[in-house]
Design a protein around this motif. Structure first.
Motif: not given
Ligand code: ADP
Length: 222
Positions: A14, A35-38, A40-42
């Motif tokens: 993935f 968006p969510n899961g795009s 950003k946190t990573t």
């Protein structure tokens, strides 16, 4: 201060981030949206060394960092007092904070409008109060680089506004470099900051006025 070059992150098959190239200069205020899961946190976990890229390089100047991770924002049952949590954010620690360090902790508790919580146990605090404590923890070492992952999700709107005012003061007065992940730019943004819109790739990187143009000029409409 920061440079990402051709950064890719895969979790198994993935692909979460691809071809990420950008730079951040000292004193920049960068908002990262998407968006969510795009991813950003990573993207910010790479910056603080919690993740390593699958390929590409990340260069970060050796400066004092303050980091507020997103995961802390769900209410936690820490067997620690407010004072202890904040003290863990000091660059150097002894067994106990000195009087001067306690004064500094109290000073920040005042700024964050929770002066009464100095000796309180974290588990007695509301989610919003805990979030203020973790914000103080990220700020108290006076970092040159501040990384905030959704820092205001549990704060009430009136305090949120004050908090962003404080961040802009730190950026202006101390040339603090600030990277701010958010899903809501409304309270946070000013014309002289930069915005990155990420959705696996960097879809936009520029000033806020340019971003408004980007948003209205096709991003929502196709
Ligand atoms: P955002 O912060 O934009 O909501 P994240 O960076 O948290 O997005 O996550 C991006 C994607 O990567 C999501 O689909 C998430 O499920 C996936 N992901 C994040 N961390 C891991 C991991 N450790 N292992 C597998 N997948 C992950």
């Amino acid at each position: 201060m920061i440079h990402y070059q051709d950064v890719n992150v895969n979790f198994g098959k993935f692909n979460v981030l691809s071809d990420i190239t950008f730079s951040v200069n000292q004193g920049d205020f960068l908002h990262i949206v998407g968006p969510n899961g795009s991813g950003k946190t990573t993207l910010v976990k790479l910056l603080v060394g919690l993740l390593t890229p699958s390929s590409g390089t990340i260069t970060v100047a050796h400066v004092q960092m303050g980091y507020l991770p997103q995961k802390l924002l769900t209410k936690v049952n820490l067997p620690m007092t407010v004072r202890e949590v904040i003290y863990s954010g000091f660059a150097q620690q002894r067994l106990k904070p000195t009087l001067a360090e306690c004064e500094l902790i109290r000073h920040w508790l005042n700024i964050m409008e929770i002066p009464q919580l100095f000796n309180e146990s974290m588990s007695y605090l509301s989610g919003g109060q805990q979030q203020r404590v973790f914000l103080i923890r990220a700020l108290i070492s006076n970092p040159e680089l501040l990384i905030l992952d959704e820092p205001t999700s549990a704060l009430d709107p009136s305090f949120r506004e004050k908090f962003y005012e404080l961040l802009y003061r730190l950026q202006q007065d101390q040339k603090m470099t600030i990277i701010h992940v958010t899903h809501d730019l409304t309270d946070a943004v000013k014309n002289d900051c930069k915005v990155m819109y990420v959705d696996q790739k960097i879809k936009f990187f520029g000033t806020y006025p340019e971003f408004e143009h980007f948003e209205h000029g096709g991003h929502h409409h196709g």
